[in-house]
Design a protein around this motif. Structure first.
Motif, short mmCIF file in Angstrom:
data_model
loop_
_atom_site.label_atom_id
_atom_site.label_comp_id
_atom_site.label_asym_id
_atom_site.label_seq_id
_atom_site.Cartn_x
_atom_site.Cartn_y
_atom_site.Cartn_z
N UNK A 195 -4.35 35.05 -15.07
CA UNK A 195 -4.82 35.69 -13.80
C UNK A 195 -5.29 36.98 -13.96
N UNK A 196 -5.89 37.45 -13.10
CA UNK A 196 -6.56 38.91 -13.13
C UNK A 196 -5.13 40.17 -13.43
N UNK A 197 -4.07 39.70 -12.90
CA UNK A 197 -3.03 40.56 -13.01
C UNK A 197 -2.23 40.46 -14.51
N UNK A 198 -2.85 39.53 -15.47
CA UNK A 198 -2.38 39.47 -16.57
C UNK A 198 -3.13 40.31 -17.78
N UNK A 199 -4.05 40.95 -17.20
CA UNK A 199 -4.98 41.60 -18.34
C UNK A 199 -5.40 42.90 -17.53
N UNK A 200 -6.20 43.90 -18.24
CA UNK A 200 -6.32 45.19 -17.84
C UNK A 200 -7.36 45.03 -16.87
N UNK A 201 -8.49 44.15 -17.00
CA UNK A 201 -9.76 44.20 -16.32
C UNK A 201 -10.02 42.59 -15.91
N UNK A 202 -10.33 42.25 -14.83
CA UNK A 202 -10.98 41.13 -14.42
C UNK A 202 -12.22 40.89 -14.63
N UNK A 203 -12.75 39.62 -14.37
CA UNK A 203 -14.11 39.41 -14.56
C UNK A 203 -14.83 40.26 -13.51
N UNK A 204 -16.15 40.58 -14.24
CA UNK A 204 -16.85 40.42 -15.33
C UNK A 204 -16.51 40.98 -16.79
N UNK A 205 -15.62 41.61 -16.71
CA UNK A 205 -15.00 41.98 -18.08
C UNK A 205 -14.67 40.94 -18.84
N UNK A 206 -14.69 41.00 -20.04
CA UNK A 206 -14.22 39.61 -20.88
C UNK A 206 -12.83 39.44 -21.15
N UNK A 207 -11.92 40.37 -20.66
CA UNK A 207 -10.31 40.11 -20.91
C UNK A 207 -9.73 39.19 -20.68
N UNK A 208 -10.16 38.48 -19.41
CA UNK A 208 -9.26 37.22 -19.03
C UNK A 208 -9.67 36.13 -20.03
N UNK A 209 -10.76 36.09 -20.62
CA UNK A 209 -11.53 34.91 -21.53
C UNK A 209 -10.61 35.15 -22.78
N UNK A 210 -10.74 36.50 -23.35
CA UNK A 210 -10.09 36.73 -24.46
C UNK A 210 -8.64 36.42 -24.43
N UNK A 211 -7.82 36.56 -23.28
CA UNK A 211 -6.59 36.45 -23.32
C UNK A 211 -6.26 34.76 -23.48
N UNK A 212 -7.19 34.15 -22.84
CA UNK A 212 -7.01 32.61 -22.54
C UNK A 212 -7.02 31.80 -24.17
N UNK A 213 -8.11 32.32 -24.59
CA UNK A 213 -8.43 31.95 -26.18
C UNK A 213 -7.26 32.21 -27.02
N UNK A 214 -6.91 33.45 -26.85
CA UNK A 214 -5.67 34.00 -27.79
C UNK A 214 -4.35 33.04 -27.42
N UNK A 215 -4.19 32.84 -26.04
CA UNK A 215 -3.14 31.96 -26.01
C UNK A 215 -3.42 30.54 -26.63
N UNK A 216 -4.46 29.70 -26.52
CA UNK A 216 -4.74 28.78 -26.84
C UNK A 216 -4.80 28.51 -28.43
N UNK A 217 -5.03 29.66 -29.01
CA UNK A 217 -5.12 29.85 -30.72
C UNK A 217 -6.21 29.27 -31.01
N UNK A 218 -7.35 29.65 -30.50
CA UNK A 218 -8.70 29.24 -31.03
C UNK A 218 -9.52 30.42 -30.88
N UNK A 219 -10.58 30.52 -31.87
CA UNK A 219 -11.48 31.57 -31.94
C UNK A 219 -12.55 31.39 -30.53
#
Length: 236
Positions: free
Chosen positions: A152-176
């Motif tokens: 969610x937007x509360x899990x990262x410093x900035x919501x979309x359109x910043x890339x933070x949410x997607x960076x965190x999602x792939x980090x959790x999934x363990x993929x580049x």
């Protein structure tokens, strides 16, 4: 419309998929638009249609900042006191819980697509919703046990359109990032995913705003989705 960015090539196959929620999995964007207009009106602010389009897909934090700033401008002209950011933000979150909570139905093709993909690769959801609302959404549509995680937007410093949410999602999934596919319907979402380094499947579901995407379908109910999945050995 057509995809606006060159794709990764015919041999590429996603190692993970990250879905947006509102407008991709659930038809809650109209409800969110109503929430914004209702809260803005409470503080003497009007949201023109052009502005509503620009706010589409943004987080409650960003929308609250916009409304609070406009309320400040209006109050300054009228000699009234203006609400602060926290007041507007809390009003947005509380109103969203009431309004959006009543329309928690999946869009056609959404659940089937997510479950088909999840049989082959890890799947996540990345949303500008608050964490409480996003939890409700994932359980309401029956995807909580299918997804590896949701951000969610509360899990990262900035919501979309910043890339933070997607960076965190792939980090959790363990993929580049370059091995993952994002599925998005809004300019804010596609901008975030591209900035994070993911390949993007645009699924505008009736929107006519240009999307920065490498693939494009009408929605997850589009027959082109099944064709893409077959090409990636992920049949519906």
């Amino acid at each position: 419309m057509e995809a606006t960015l060159p794709g990764p090539g015919p041999q590429w196959r996603p190692s993970a998929v990250v879905f947006d929620c509102d407008g991709v999995l659930m038809d809650t964007e109209r409800a969110w638009k109503d929430v914004q207009a209702r809260v803005a009106g409470t503080f003497g602010v009007e949201i023109p249609e052009r502005t509503a389009i620009e706010l589409m897909g943004l987080s409650a934090t960003d929308v609250a900042e916009h409304i609070a700033a406009r309320a400040q401008d209006t109050a300054g002209r009228d000699g009234r006191s203006a609400p602060g950011f926290e007041t507007v933000y809390r009003s947005l979150v509380d109103t969203e819980a009431d309004v959006v909570g009543s329309v928690l139905e999946p869009l056609p093709g959404a659940v089937e697509t997510v479950k088909a993909v999840a049989r082959h690769v890890p799947v996540a959801v990345a949303s500008n919703s608050t964490s409480t609302i996003l939890d409700r959404k994932m359980h309401a549509v029956g995807l909580a046990d299918t997804l590896r995680t949701w951000v969610s937007a509360e899990d990262v410093p900035r919501g979309k359109p910043a890339p933070d949410i997607y960076r965190e999602a792939v980090r959790r999934l363990g993929v580049a990032p370059e091995d993952a596919l994002a599925v998005e319907d809004s300019p804010a979402g596609t901008t975030a995913a591209v900035a994070a380094g993911l390949w993007v499947l645009g699924a505008p579901h009736g929107h006519d705003e240009p999307l920065a995407s490498h693939y494009l379908v009408g929605s997850l109910a589009d027959p082109a989705v099944a064709e893409l999945l077959r090409g990636w050995d992920m049949p519906l």
